[in-house]
Scaffold this motif. Structure first.
Motif, PDB file in Angstrom:
ATOM      1  N   TYR A 151       0.838  -1.209   0.000  1.00 59.27           N
ATOM      2  CA  TYR A 151       0.000   0.000   0.000  1.00 59.27           C
ATOM      3  C   TYR A 151       0.866   1.250   0.000  1.00 59.27           C
ATOM      4  CZ  TYR A 151      -2.968   3.601   2.249  1.00 59.27           C
ATOM      5  OH  TYR A 151      -3.633   4.752   2.577  1.00 59.27           O
ATOM      6  N   ILE A 152       1.980   1.205   0.722  1.00 59.68           N
ATOM      7  CA  ILE A 152       2.795   2.408   0.890  1.00 59.68           C
ATOM      8  C   ILE A 152       3.331   2.920  -0.448  1.00 59.68           C
ATOM      9  CG2 ILE A 152       4.950   1.147   1.397  1.00 59.68           C
ATOM     10  CD1 ILE A 152       3.726   4.489   2.897  1.00 59.68           C
ATOM     11  N   CYS A 153       3.440   2.050  -1.432  1.00 63.26           N
ATOM     12  CA  CYS A 153       3.955   2.500  -2.735  1.00 63.26           C
ATOM     13  C   CYS A 153       3.008   3.441  -3.458  1.00 63.26           C
ATOM     14  CB  CYS A 153       4.314   1.308  -3.612  1.00 63.26           C
ATOM     15  SG  CYS A 153       5.747   0.432  -2.970  1.00 63.26           S
ATOM     16  N   ASN A 169      10.185   2.680   0.677  1.00 64.07           N
ATOM     17  CA  ASN A 169      10.336   3.564   1.832  1.00 64.07           C
ATOM     18  C   ASN A 169      10.193   5.013   1.396  1.00 64.07           C
ATOM     19  OD1 ASN A 169      10.843   1.471   3.592  1.00 64.07           O
ATOM     20  ND2 ASN A 169      13.065   1.641   3.422  1.00 64.07           N
ATOM     21  N   PRO A 170       9.187   5.724   1.893  1.00 60.56           N
ATOM     22  CA  PRO A 170       9.019   7.129   1.500  1.00 60.56           C
ATOM     23  C   PRO A 170      10.276   7.950   1.812  1.00 60.56           C
ATOM     24  CG  PRO A 170       7.058   6.354   2.612  1.00 60.56           C
ATOM     25  CD  PRO A 170       8.087   5.269   2.758  1.00 60.56           C
ATOM     26  N   ARG A 171      10.501   8.973   0.996  1.00 58.07           N
ATOM     27  CA  ARG A 171      11.651   9.854   1.201  1.00 58.07           C
ATOM     28  C   ARG A 171      11.246  11.040   2.064  1.00 58.07           C
ATOM     29  NH1 ARG A 171      13.621  10.332  -5.148  1.00 58.07           N
ATOM     30  NH2 ARG A 171      14.243   8.155  -5.382  1.00 58.07           N
ATOM     31  N   GLU A 335       0.813  -2.380   6.771  1.00 51.85           N
ATOM     32  CA  GLU A 335       1.354  -1.629   5.634  1.00 51.85           C
ATOM     33  C   GLU A 335       2.382  -0.573   6.012  1.00 51.85           C
ATOM     34  OE1 GLU A 335       0.923  -2.644   2.695  1.00 51.85           O
ATOM     35  OE2 GLU A 335      -0.546  -4.157   3.256  1.00 51.85           O
ATOM     36  N   SER A 336       2.577  -0.312   7.292  1.00 52.75           N
ATOM     37  CA  SER A 336       3.598   0.651   7.702  1.00 52.75           C
ATOM     38  C   SER A 336       4.959   0.165   7.203  1.00 52.75           C
ATOM     39  CB  SER A 336       3.626   0.759   9.232  1.00 52.75           C
ATOM     40  OG  SER A 336       4.807   1.431   9.636  1.00 52.75           O
ATOM     41  N   CYS A 337       5.732   1.081   6.606  1.00 55.88           N
ATOM     42  CA  CYS A 337       7.025   0.644   6.064  1.00 55.88           C
ATOM     43  C   CYS A 337       8.061   0.477   7.156  1.00 55.88           C
ATOM     44  CB  CYS A 337       7.522   1.616   5.000  1.00 55.88           C
ATOM     45  SG  CYS A 337       8.398   3.040   5.660  1.00 55.88           S
ATOM     46  N   GLY A 338       7.782   1.048   8.343  1.00 54.02           N
ATOM     47  CA  GLY A 338       8.653   0.815   9.484  1.00 54.02           C
ATOM     48  C   GLY A 338       9.788   1.802   9.675  1.00 54.02           C
ATOM     49  N   GLN A 339       9.832   2.842   8.850  1.00 57.94           N
ATOM     50  CA  GLN A 339      10.941   3.797   8.978  1.00 57.94           C
ATOM     51  C   GLN A 339      10.837   4.687  10.218  1.00 57.94           C
ATOM     52  OE1 GLN A 339      12.945   5.688   5.272  1.00 57.94           O
ATOM     53  NE2 GLN A 339      10.761   5.771   4.923  1.00 57.94           N
ATOM     54  N   CYS A 340       9.611   5.140  10.559  1.00 60.64           N
ATOM     55  CA  CYS A 340       9.484   6.056  11.706  1.00 60.64           C
ATOM     56  C   CYS A 340       8.887   5.315  12.892  1.00 60.64           C
ATOM     57  CB  CYS A 340       8.574   7.242  11.405  1.00 60.64           C
ATOM     58  SG  CYS A 340       8.287   7.645   9.699  1.00 60.64           S
ATOM     59  N   SER A 341       9.482   5.535  14.068  1.00 59.26           N
ATOM     60  CA  SER A 341       8.999   4.800  15.244  1.00 59.26           C
ATOM     61  C   SER A 341       7.537   5.091  15.575  1.00 59.26           C
ATOM     62  CB  SER A 341       9.873   5.069  16.460  1.00 59.26           C
ATOM     63  OG  SER A 341      11.154   5.417  16.065  1.00 59.26           O
ATOM     64  N   PRO A 342       7.082   6.361  15.533  1.00 55.78           N
ATOM     65  CA  PRO A 342       5.679   6.575  15.924  1.00 55.78           C
ATOM     66  C   PRO A 342       4.712   5.768  15.067  1.00 55.78           C
ATOM     67  CG  PRO A 342       6.823   8.682  15.674  1.00 55.78           C
ATOM     68  CD  PRO A 342       7.745   7.621  15.148  1.00 55.78           C
ATOM     69  N   CYS A 343       5.008   5.643  13.778  1.00 52.64           N
ATOM     70  CA  CYS A 343       4.117   4.885  12.888  1.00 52.64           C
ATOM     71  C   CYS A 343       4.314   3.395  13.092  1.00 52.64           C
ATOM     72  CB  CYS A 343       4.373   5.286  11.439  1.00 52.64           C
ATOM     73  SG  CYS A 343       3.501   4.284  10.222  1.00 52.64           S
ATOM     74  N   ARG A 344       5.564   2.939  13.080  1.00 56.39           N
ATOM     75  CA  ARG A 344       5.829   1.498  13.184  1.00 56.39           C
ATOM     76  C   ARG A 344       5.288   0.934  14.494  1.00 56.39           C
ATOM     77  NH1 ARG A 344      11.177   1.730  13.282  1.00 56.39           N
ATOM     78  NH2 ARG A 344      11.127   1.789  15.546  1.00 56.39           N
ATOM     79  N   ASN A 380       3.810  13.357  13.196  1.00 57.40           N
ATOM     80  CA  ASN A 380       5.185  13.080  13.647  1.00 57.40           C
ATOM     81  C   ASN A 380       5.909  12.060  12.789  1.00 57.40           C
ATOM     82  OD1 ASN A 380       5.017  14.833  15.856  1.00 57.40           O
ATOM     83  ND2 ASN A 380       3.898  13.289  17.025  1.00 57.40           N
ATOM     84  N   THR A 381       5.505  11.952  11.539  1.00 57.46           N
ATOM     85  CA  THR A 381       6.079  10.904  10.703  1.00 57.46           C
ATOM     86  C   THR A 381       6.566  11.452   9.365  1.00 57.46           C
ATOM     87  OG1 THR A 381       3.886  10.404   9.846  1.00 57.46           O
ATOM     88  CG2 THR A 381       4.639   9.086  11.703  1.00 57.46           C
ATOM     89  N   ILE A 382       7.348  10.642   8.669  1.00 56.42           N
ATOM     90  CA  ILE A 382       7.915  11.066   7.383  1.00 56.42           C
ATOM     91  C   ILE A 382       6.823  11.240   6.335  1.00 56.42           C
ATOM     92  CG2 ILE A 382       9.408  10.350   5.455  1.00 56.42           C
ATOM     93  CD1 ILE A 382      11.192   8.931   7.491  1.00 56.42           C
ATOM     94  N   CYS A 383       5.904  10.303   6.287  1.00 56.59           N
ATOM     95  CA  CYS A 383       4.878  10.372   5.241  1.00 56.59           C
ATOM     96  C   CYS A 383       3.498  10.367   5.895  1.00 56.59           C
ATOM     97  CB  CYS A 383       5.041   9.207   4.261  1.00 56.59           C
ATOM     98  SG  CYS A 383       4.091   7.740   4.673  1.00 56.59           S
ATOM     99  N   PRO A 384       2.466  10.669   5.114  1.00 59.67           N
ATOM    100  CA  PRO A 384       1.119  10.769   5.706  1.00 59.67           C
ATOM    101  C   PRO A 384       0.476   9.436   6.079  1.00 59.67           C
ATOM    102  CG  PRO A 384       1.278  11.973   3.605  1.00 59.67           C
ATOM    103  CD  PRO A 384       2.485  11.110   3.711  1.00 59.67           C
ATOM    104  N   LEU A 385       1.159   8.298   5.913  1.00 54.99           N
ATOM    105  CA  LEU A 385       0.520   7.047   6.333  1.00 54.99           C
ATOM    106  C   LEU A 385       0.248   7.073   7.832  1.00 54.99           C
ATOM    107  CD1 LEU A 385       0.838   3.499   5.137  1.00 54.99           C
ATOM    108  CD2 LEU A 385       1.111   3.852   7.577  1.00 54.99           C
ATOM    109  N   GLY A 386       1.136   7.725   8.571  1.00 55.24           N
ATOM    110  CA  GLY A 386       0.924   7.840  10.015  1.00 55.24           C
ATOM    111  C   GLY A 386      -0.392   8.538  10.324  1.00 55.24           C
ATOM    112  N   ASP A 387      -0.641   9.663   9.632  1.00 57.57           N
ATOM    113  CA  ASP A 387      -1.906  10.388   9.824  1.00 57.57           C
ATOM    114  C   ASP A 387      -3.085   9.520   9.406  1.00 57.57           C
ATOM    115  OD1 ASP A 387      -0.193  12.440  10.359  1.00 57.57           O
ATOM    116  OD2 ASP A 387      -0.469  13.449   8.427  1.00 57.57           O
TER     117      ASP A 387
HETATM  118  S1  SF4 Z   1       4.795   7.232   8.371  1.00 61.75           S
HETATM  119 FE1  SF4 Z   1       6.950   6.583   8.395  1.00 61.75          FE
HETATM  120  S2  SF4 Z   1       6.922   4.410   9.002  1.00 61.75           S
HETATM  121 FE2  SF4 Z   1       4.846   5.005   8.433  1.00 61.75          FE
HETATM  122  S3  SF4 Z   1       4.726   4.402   6.292  1.00 61.75           S
HETATM  123 FE3  SF4 Z   1       5.295   6.576   6.290  1.00 61.75          FE
HETATM  124  S4  SF4 Z   1       7.524   6.598   6.236  1.00 61.75           S
HETATM  125 FE4  SF4 Z   1       6.893   4.513   6.770  1.00 61.75          FE
END
Ligand code: SF4
Ligand SMILES: Cc1cc2nc3c(=O)[nH]c(=O)nc-3n(C[C@H](O)[C@H](O)[C@H](O)COP(=O)(O)O)c2cc1C
Lengths: 430, 139
Positions: A151-153, A169-171, A335-344, A380-387
């Protein structure tokens, strides 16, 4: 308009070479077209951010990753009308000055990839793609690239990583893709439906297109309707149809299945806040709520939601909001890519707490705990998947706290074997 | 050990590589993995190593991608992989009942493969409204 079926398009020679790329971009700006992939960002404006100051190649990427639960409109457009997308890709690439473009399609749509490749082959053989298209001197190569179940793609920078043959992994932004995207070159990512809309816009002119719809929600929108309705499917609406008409009219969803009452609706795909019945049909001002970007988000998240990707999921009175929220949380955790701790960590934690509540092991502090977790993820995350993971949980607690409390208080009474509400629940809900 | 893919697969791989600039062969990785998984059924280490060789990248670059994306099988699976979506919209329309029906019929739990190696049952990693996915790896 009928973007799922139209075949009468414009002769490309009338645009390529006759209008300058900037004039094409201007038409799109004038049309008021906004991104159909979820965020609703004005498309012409986005195109104008493309860095044209370097001599690096520029790329247009079509986002056909479509993995948001409840969204299946791009699929139908590509299956039924692949040439419309191809024509949109040609016109958009011309406006952006791209000589290579890709359609990134989710791996599960492999059979649609074959449809697209066949249509692209036809376009090449008729001289609509390749070198010197229709004698205009413009060159374009178009390819389809499959994803593989992530999904993250769909997030634009993850899509670029994936197209480069890497994990999705989102940039961190900036730099934005318009400056440095695919292979560090200026890149524009647009949704399938956005790109397809460029064809009618150039056919009728941006100003005419802008007359369709209401206010800043111009044009038509594909809505994927699912859930407890009589006629699930994909509908093209003129923006401005009321939510009530969309759900109850026979032209669209045809009402709630088995004549049940409606409990709630997620109007724009699993990432957007759920709306309870009393906020669904009317804005906070008492005006009817319409299927537009503005009206669906009226009142912010206190009383509104979002049009999002147009994944319209309807819940009848028998559905359990806690169960649904747990289901979505499980999806985002997976589906979290695991890069940011708050999301993972946060998505997994929310899933566990919701699972506990749903299966009768919750306690009264868990609801506040959930609220706290989602608040710490959001923003608090790199990409909006966290939101996207946080919002559905927040909205469910905001509007249906009583259902969570009921689960905690009467764990053994909530469900029967089929996960349908016990009748006594109804009195508590209303 | 020298592993060879079929002529058809190699022709398809050569075609896919032309979609990307010559110095960006790695970009063909996802589509190429689909091709070899279709031929081999799943992505064993020798298969992934061969892909790395073809695309002139390090084996680890293939492993990390193969393990990230849910459609790639890095363990052996049945000939038919049945995937049932169980996200929200499908759940409220009875996906869980469908899953338990298939599970009972085949006598396997989600994530398992039947003893005869024919069927693997999975939850669709990502959503797909009202959809059961079967895709065939014809070995
Ligand atoms: S918020 Fe962070 S951990 Fe979650 S999917 Fe986006 S980049 Fe990956
Ligand atoms: C987690 C995540 C998933 C997304 N999935 C999709 C998708 O499947 N399709 C899509 O068009 N946009 C998706 N988007 C939005 C894209 O990042 C991007 O905004 C969009 O493709 C831009 O196109 P548009 O301006 O034409 O809407 C997603 C965003 C996020 C954060």
């Amino acid at each position: 308009m009928d973007i799922l079926n139209t075949v009468d398009t414009i002769p490309l020679e009338n645009i390529l070479g006759k209008k300058s790329p900037d004039e094409v971009t201007e038409e799109v700006k004038t049309s008021g077209l906004r991104g159909r992939g979820g965020a609703g960002f004005p498309s012409g404006l986005k195109w104008s951010f493309l860095d044209k100051s370097t001599d690096k190649p520029r790329y247009l990427l079509c986002n056909a990753d479509e993995s948001e639960p409840g969204t299946f409109k791009d699929r139908l457009l590509m299956e039924k009308n692949p040439h419309l997308l191809i024509e949109g890709m040609i016109l958009s690439s011309y406006a952006l000055g791209c000589e290579t473009a890709y359609i990134y399609i989710r791996g599960e749509y492999m059979f649609i990839l074959r449809i697209l490749e066949k249509a692209i082959q036809e376009a090449y053989s008729k001289g609509f793609l390749g070198k010197n298209i229709k004698g205009t001197g413009y060159n374009l190569d178009l390819y389809v690239h499959p994803g593989a179940g992530a999904y993250i793609c769909g997030e634009e920078t993850a899509l670029i990583e994936s197209l480069e043959g890497k994990r999705g992994n989102p940039r961190i932004k900036p730099p934005f893709p318009a400056v440095s995207g695919l292979w560090d070159c200026p890149t524009i990512v647009n949704n399938v439906e956005t790109i397809a809309a460029v064809v009618p816009i150039l056919k009728m002119g941006g100003a005419e297109y802008a007359k369709i719809g209401i206010g800043r929600s111009t044009g038509t929108k594909l809505i994927s309707a699912s859930g407890n309705i009589n006629k699930p499917g994909v509908y093209e609406i003129v923006m401005g149809v009321s939510v009530e008409e969309f759900i109850y009219s026979d032209e669209y969803c045809g009402g709630i299945k088995d004549s049940n009452d409606i409990k709630a609706c997620v109007p724009g795909g699993s990432s957007v806040p759920i709306l309870p019945k009393h906020l669904l049909f009317k804005e906070s001002t008492g005006e009817p709520r319409l299927m537009t970007y503005e009206s669906l988000s009226e009142g912010g998240f206190q009383t509104g939601s979002m049009l999002g990707s147009g994944g319209f999921i309807v819940y009848d009175e028998k559905q359990c909001i806690v169960r649904n929220t747990w289901n979505f949380a499980r999806f985002y955790h997976h589906e979290s890519c695991g890069q940011c701790s708050p999301c993972r960590e946060g998505t997994g934690w929310m899933e566990r707490v919701l699972h506990n509540i749903e299966y009768g092991h919750g306690n009264s502090d868990d609801i506040d705990l959930l609220w706290d977790i989602q608040r710490r993820i959001e923003g608090n995350t790199i990409c909006p998947l966290g939101d996207a993971a946080a919002w559905p949980v927040a909205a469910a607690i905001r509007h249906f706290r009583h259902e969570f409390e009921y689960h905690v208080k009467y764990p053994h009474r909530v469900m029967d074997a089929d996960h349908v509400y016990q009748p006594e629940m109804k009195t508590l809900v209303n | 050990m020298s592993l060879i893919f079929s002529q058809d697969s190699m022709a398809e791989i050569d075609r896919l590589i032309t979609h990307y600039p010559p110095n960006r062969k790695k970009s063909a990785l996802l589509p190429v993995l689909h091709v070899v998984q279709k031929e081999c059924g799943w992505l064993s280490v020798p298969v992934m190593d061969k892909v790395a060789e073809i695309l002139s990248i390090k084996p680890i670059e293939v492993y990390e991608v193969a393990t990230f994306y849910s459609m790639y099988h890095t363990e052996q699976v049945g000939k038919y992989v049945i995937e049932v979506c169980h996200t929200g919209p499908c759940m409220i329309c009875g996906a869980d009942k469908i899953i338990s029906y298939i599970s009972d019929k085949l006598g396997i739990k989600v994530g398992e493969t039947t003893k005869d190696g024919l069927f693997t049952l999975k939850n669709c990693g990502v959503s797909w409204s009202l959809w059961i996915r079967t895709y065939v790896s014809d070995r």
